[in-house]
Scaffold this motif. Structure first.
Motif, short mmCIF file in Angstrom:
data_model
loop_
_atom_site.label_atom_id
_atom_site.label_comp_id
_atom_site.label_asym_id
_atom_site.label_seq_id
_atom_site.Cartn_x
_atom_site.Cartn_y
_atom_site.Cartn_z
N ASP A 46 37.82 51.72 39.83
CA ASP A 46 37.28 50.45 39.11
C ASP A 46 35.69 50.30 39.56
O ASP A 46 35.46 49.94 40.53
CB ASP A 46 38.14 49.24 39.55
N ALA A 48 33.46 48.47 38.04
CA ALA A 48 32.80 47.25 37.22
C ALA A 48 31.80 46.46 38.16
O ALA A 48 30.82 46.13 37.58
CB ALA A 48 33.90 46.28 36.93
N PRO A 54 34.64 47.33 32.20
CA PRO A 54 35.80 46.74 32.70
C PRO A 54 36.75 47.96 32.92
O PRO A 54 37.83 47.23 33.71
CB PRO A 54 35.92 45.72 31.46
N ALA A 72 41.36 52.06 42.02
CA ALA A 72 42.44 51.28 41.20
C ALA A 72 43.75 52.17 40.69
O ALA A 72 44.72 51.76 40.07
CB ALA A 72 41.69 51.10 39.77
N GLN A 197 33.12 39.61 31.20
CA GLN A 197 33.36 39.21 32.56
C GLN A 197 33.78 40.35 33.50
O GLN A 197 34.09 40.07 34.65
CB GLN A 197 34.66 38.22 32.56
N GLY A 198 33.63 41.59 33.18
CA GLY A 198 34.00 42.79 33.56
C GLY A 198 35.41 42.94 34.13
O GLY A 198 35.67 43.68 35.02
N ARG A 199 36.29 42.37 33.46
CA ARG A 199 37.54 42.92 33.49
C ARG A 199 38.25 42.54 32.16
O ARG A 199 38.11 41.84 31.24
CB ARG A 199 38.28 41.90 34.55
N PRO A 200 39.36 43.82 31.99
CA PRO A 200 39.98 43.66 30.64
C PRO A 200 41.20 42.69 30.59
O PRO A 200 41.50 41.86 31.53
CB PRO A 200 40.83 45.11 30.62
N THR A 201 41.02 42.31 29.36
CA THR A 201 42.35 41.29 28.94
C THR A 201 43.13 41.90 27.68
O THR A 201 42.75 42.96 26.98
CB THR A 201 41.57 40.06 28.33
N VAL A 250 44.04 47.86 37.66
CA VAL A 250 43.15 46.62 36.94
C VAL A 250 43.78 46.35 35.42
O VAL A 250 44.06 45.09 35.12
CB VAL A 250 41.77 47.19 36.94
N ALA A 254 45.81 42.72 33.92
CA ALA A 254 45.31 42.10 32.56
C ALA A 254 46.70 41.85 31.99
O ALA A 254 47.02 40.75 31.40
CB ALA A 254 44.62 43.03 31.72
N THR A 257 48.49 38.99 33.77
CA THR A 257 47.92 37.56 33.21
C THR A 257 48.31 37.16 31.95
O THR A 257 48.65 35.93 31.59
CB THR A 257 46.28 37.84 33.52
#
Length: 309
Positions: A46, A48, A54, A72, A197-201, A250, A254, A257
């Motif tokens: 990762d 990021a 991301p 990761a 935001q530097g992170r996947p969704t 990572v 996601a 979440t």
């Protein structure tokens, strides 16, 4: 910061500053790479924090990695090509410290004004004393006209701005660029990760409607709906998140979440097995579930679906 160095068959936990060139550093899943190095094994990283991208990057043996990135995937090993003091992460820290120590043009202007302002203030205070004959008048002038707020406000504002930007992942080279940013009207961005935001969704959960495609999509021929209608999107997400809650990846975060935001109840998986570079498999509520690369999960599911019996 700490690092784990392998010496023969022994792994020692040492301070990052003790890592020397040529040391073999072991990086466990979820750990931050302490020094720059060259990979001995494949790794999923990762990056990021350094690049803003991301999605994790897959790196193979022989590729260079920089300190500050997060492992990761599974455990990885690398040969240190730089000490902690000369690694990328340390360079970023020095850059931030240098930026905080540098003076912006506005700060230098405030200093120059203060140099002229102090003798002028003393002269006015003396004149007030002479004219009024009351030393309290002179003290009042000195208190009101003191340049201390001017001298303190400018550098505090600059240092606070640089520090806050660093906490948000933006490294500013000094007070000058920060001050010029106030007059910027056009901003050029080099990559998508810069403005995210530097992170996947999870954007959507797609479930094939055809029952025959269900084993490929879900990674298990005994998943609910495999012998009838296809499972719903929430059920697919719940099973995947139940499995992924045990993974530091990572993308797994996601998925978990997304399930939490939908209020889906997760279950504790069993028979957990991580296939490095491919994905994760196990059993959730008695169902076999695989989460990972589409080619890997789909290929295994097709193999089981076509097996005799």
């Amino acid at each position: 910061r700490r690092a784990r160095v392998r010496v023969g068959a022994t792994v020692r936990d040492v301070a990052a500053q003790e890592v020397r060139l040529g040391d073999v550093v072991v990086v466990a899943a979820g750990e931050v790479v302490a020094v720059d190095g060259r990979l001995l094994t494949a790794a999923v990283l990762d990056e990021a924090a350094l690049t803003g991208e991301p999605l994790p990057r897959e790196r193979g043996p022989g590729e260079d990695v920089r300190s500050g990135v997060v492992n990761a995937g599974g455990q990885a090993e690398l040969v240190a090509t730089a000490t902690a003091e000369s690694s990328t992460y340390a360079g970023i820290v020095r850059l931030v410290q240098s930026a905080q120590a540098s003076s912006a043009p506005f700060v230098r202007a405030a200093d120059r004004v203060a140099v002229l302002f102090v003798p002028l203030t003393v002269a006015v205070a003396g004149a007030a004393w002479l004219v009024s004959g009351d030393p309290v008048r002179a003290v009042a002038v000195l208190v009101v006209a003191t340049p201390c707020p001017l001298l303190l406000a400018a550098p505090i504002a600059v240092v606070s701005g640089i520090s806050r930007a660093a906490r948000l992942g933006v490294v500013i080279r000094g007070g000058g660029p920060l001050e010029r940013l106030a007059g910027a009207r056009v901003v050029l961005l080099d990559k998508t990760g810069t403005v995210t935001q530097g992170r996947p969704t999870v954007a959507a959960v797609l479930v094939p409607p055809a029952p025959a495609a269900t084993p490929v999509a879900t990674g298990g021929s005994d998943l609910p709906g495999a012998h009838g209608t296809a499972p719903g999107a929430d059920e697919v997400l719940r099973l995947a998140a139940s499995l992924d809650q045990m993974s530091p990846h990572v993308l797994a975060g996601a998925i978990v979440t997304a399930a939490s935001r939908r209020g889906l109840p997760l279950s504790l998986p069993s028979d957990l097995e991580e296939v490095h570079g491919h994905g994760l498999r196990g059993r959730v509520d008695g169902h076999e579930v695989q989460v990972g690369r589409a080619a890997w999960a789909g290929g295994l599911a097709q193999g089981r679906a076509g097996a005799p019996g």
